[in-house]
Design an enzyme around this catalytic site. Structure first.
Site, PDB file in Angstrom:
ATOM      1  N   GLU A 135       0.873  -1.160   0.000  1.00 14.43           N
ATOM      2  CA  GLU A 135       0.000   0.000   0.000  1.00 14.43           C
ATOM      3  C   GLU A 135       0.919   1.221   0.000  1.00 14.43           C
ATOM      4  OE1 GLU A 135      -3.694   1.277   2.784  1.00 14.43           O
ATOM      5  OE2 GLU A 135      -2.949  -0.759   2.986  1.00 14.43           O
ATOM      6  N   ARG A 160       3.703 -13.254   9.934  1.00 13.51           N
ATOM      7  CA  ARG A 160       4.279 -11.910   9.889  1.00 13.51           C
ATOM      8  C   ARG A 160       5.587 -11.900  10.654  1.00 13.51           C
ATOM      9  NH1 ARG A 160       0.553  -7.774   8.458  1.00 13.51           N
ATOM     10  NH2 ARG A 160       1.741  -6.025   9.262  1.00 13.51           N
ATOM     11  N   LYS A 168       3.121   0.555  10.104  1.00 11.65           N
ATOM     12  CA  LYS A 168       3.299   1.816   9.391  1.00 11.65           C
ATOM     13  C   LYS A 168       2.704   2.990  10.158  1.00 11.65           C
ATOM     14  CE  LYS A 168       2.342   0.239   5.293  1.00 11.65           C
ATOM     15  NZ  LYS A 168       1.660   0.076   4.022  1.00 11.65           N
TER      16      LYS A 168
END
Ligand code: ATP
Ligand code: MG
Length: 547
Positions: free
Chosen positions: A31, A256, A266
């Site tokens: 993203e 993850r 983020k």
């Protein structure tokens, strides 16, 4: 057939063996709302790396399905970071938003088949009617006639309704044990300018609808993603099955990456940047790829780290010491040795001529004979590090001490004489005598235990160093005590600036990004932004044990 080294590759081998796929095609879908961090790095190494291993290809796709603000800065940075690691997407660079028209068409087809309907529950009602494990969801608009849904969906797109008034929902299973399957929303109304589409759209597809379609349109064979999407896989497959798309990608999830003393979200990283807690996304303490690069990490050391942690299905916390170990090990093999003195004090060699200069050969890298040697000038007045002298030495102090002897690395043995103090009691200079007879040889009549580094005061240049350390003091930043925020655990010693260090003359020409071992101190990289500054990448030794 490639030998599988993890469960993803085992799945791929199955698919190849069964003839479901012939060429492996993956994608990395960041993203573009921030810089890539080491967690993304794990994902992209899996995406690009798996494709590479199988002789396949990997697309780079900006996942901008969510109307986001202008982000060319992020897009450019993401590309730069991926290239830096050594991966490439050729001409296969895409934006998720480029598929909006096609995605809309597929939604219309779903309505026509009776697989989707326009719902008018408010977001609050939507939640309230979701049901629980023993009660199915309630959806009062589920049986809206197809024609009516088609008409409403078209008018949603035309901008006739306010945000939140209608959603498009998939007709799947209100009683499913998987809540993602309880007639999930596929489209919602949002009046917000999209960075690439402008105001063309006021209906936007949900990620769970858009992503499988994007994968399928690009011919992705294996859609590799992190574990939080596992429960979304049935929906991913439902979308692929119910929409007329050209291929059938398979979603496979992996754990993850979490690292101690670090945050990898983020949102948190952006907060640190926006509140000037760190000096930008590329602050050398940040776990971003640009931060690690500026700190002095090499692509090889990061890839080695990702390789060592492996690909697993279970979430776990990796010790940051392993990352540090990887760069330390690489720089130990590759970095040239140089002399720097962080806390200089003057040493005057009383029995050495005033105007004489001698050059001693020192090794550029004992681990690499091909690195050769260089000449270091020796003069009457020298610098040594304040830590290499003790007026009141603790036991087993084998460096310079009153009346003691020490070897100057690659040069003479000196004996400590008079210690001259400043008015404030600090040391102005230490007078010594050198054993000019023994020179670089080994004395036969006595043992000199310590060796310290030194520089000629006349030839040394002045520079600055920043000793970087871990950004957070707490190991597990994902599990903080009640009422505490991650900013409460910032390490106040994470960037200790030392001005006026002394460096070997040749270091003055170091290029930004060039890395060295400062002997007996640590690994340093010439900063790419601040003039005449060396960043500590990592200290010489770590406490973390690598099996
Ligand atoms: P963040 O939580 O940091 O905002 P994100 O998942 O929203 O991360 P994306 O840009 O969507 O960020 O991530 C791109 C890809 O990287 C996704 O496939 C995502 O699963 C993966 N990814 C993100 N963080 C990690 C991590 N810590 N470990 C492994 N993969 C990750
Ligand atoms: Mg995401």
């Amino acid at each position: 057939m490639v030998e599988a080294s993890n469960f993803i590759e085992e799945f791929i081998n199955e698919d190849l063996a069964e003839g479901k796929v012939t060429k492996i095609h993956t994608r990395f879908p960041p993203e573009p709302n921030g810089y890539l961090h080491i967690g993304h790095c794990k994902a992209l190494c899996i995406d690009f790396g798996t494709a590479k291993k199988y002789g396949g290809i990997c697309n780079l796709r900006m996942d901008d399905t969510n109307p986001a603000k202008e982000d060319t800065e992020f897009v450019d940075a993401i590309k730069e970071d991926i290239h830096w690691l050594g991966f490439d997407w050729d001409d296969r660079f895409y934006y998720g938003s480029d598929y909006f028209e096609k995605t809309y068409e597929l939604a219309v087809e779903l309505i026509k088949k009776g697989d989707a309907y326009v719902c008018e529950l408010t977001p609050e009602q939507f939640k309230e009617y979701r049901g629980d494990l023993t009660h199915p969801a309630i959806s009062p608009y589920r049986d809206r006639p197809i024609e009516e849904s088609l008409d409403l969906f078209e008018r949603m797109r035309a901008g006739e309704f306010p945000e939140g008034k209608y959603t498009l929902r998939a007709k799947i299973d209100l009683a499913s044990g998987n809540f993602n399957m309880r007639d999930p929303a596929l489209y919602r109304i949002r009046y917000i300018e999209h960075h690439r589409q402008g105001t063309k759209w006021c209906v936007f597809p949900m990620y769970d609808f858009a992503h499988p379609i994007q994968d399928a349109l690009e011919g992705i064979t294996h859609s590799l993603c992190s574990l939080e999407y596992e429960d979304h896989r049935p929906l991913y497959n439902w979308v692929i099955e119910h929409c007329d798309v050209p291929s059938t990608p398979r979603q496979i999830e992996f754990a993850r990456l979490n690292i101690t003393n670090t945050v990898l979200s983020k949102r948190y990283l952006r907060y640190l940047v926006e509140n000037n807690i760190v000096d930008g996304w590329d602050d050398p303490r940040m776990p971003t790829l640009c931060g690690l690069r500026r700190r002095g990490y090499t692509p090889e050391s990061i890839l080695d780290f990702i390789d060592r942690i492996g690909v697993s299905k279970a979430n776990s916390m990796v010790n940051i010491g392993l990352l540090e170990h990887c760069v330390r090990e690489e720089l130990n093999m590759k970095a040239q040795r140089r002399i720097a003195i962080l806390k200089p004090i003057k040493v005057v060699v009383d029995n050495y001529p005033e105007d004489k200069v001698e050059y001693f050969d020192v090794s550029n890298n004992p681990n690499d004979p091909e690195a050769g040697t260089r000449k270091v000038p020796f003069t009457k007045v020298l610098y040594i590090d304040a830590d290499d002298f003790a007026e009141v030495p603790p036991p087993k102090f084998f460096r310079l001490k009153p009346d003691g002897e020490v070897r100057l690395m690659g040069s003479y043995i000196i004996k400590c004489g008079e210690i001259v103090k400043n008015e404030d009691g600090t040391i102005a200079e230490i007078h010594c005598t050198a054993d000019l007879e023994v020179g670089t040889g080994v004395p036969t009549d006595r043992k000199v235990k310590g060796t310290i580094h030194w520089l000629s005061a006349e030839y040394a240049e002045t520079s600055n160093a920043i000793l970087y350390d871990r950004l957070f003091t707490e190991e597990n930043m994902n599990d903080l005590p009640e009422g505490k925020s991650y900013v409460d655990f910032l390490n106040p010693e994470s960037a200790v600036k030392i001005d006026g260090i002394k460096i070997e003359p040749c270091l003055a020409d170091a290029k930004p990004g060039e890395k060295f071992q400062f002997v007996r101190i640590g690994y340093f990289s010439k900063d790419t932004k601040n003039e005449n500054t060396f960043n500590r990448v990592v200290s010489l030794k770590g406490s973390f044990k690598v099996e």
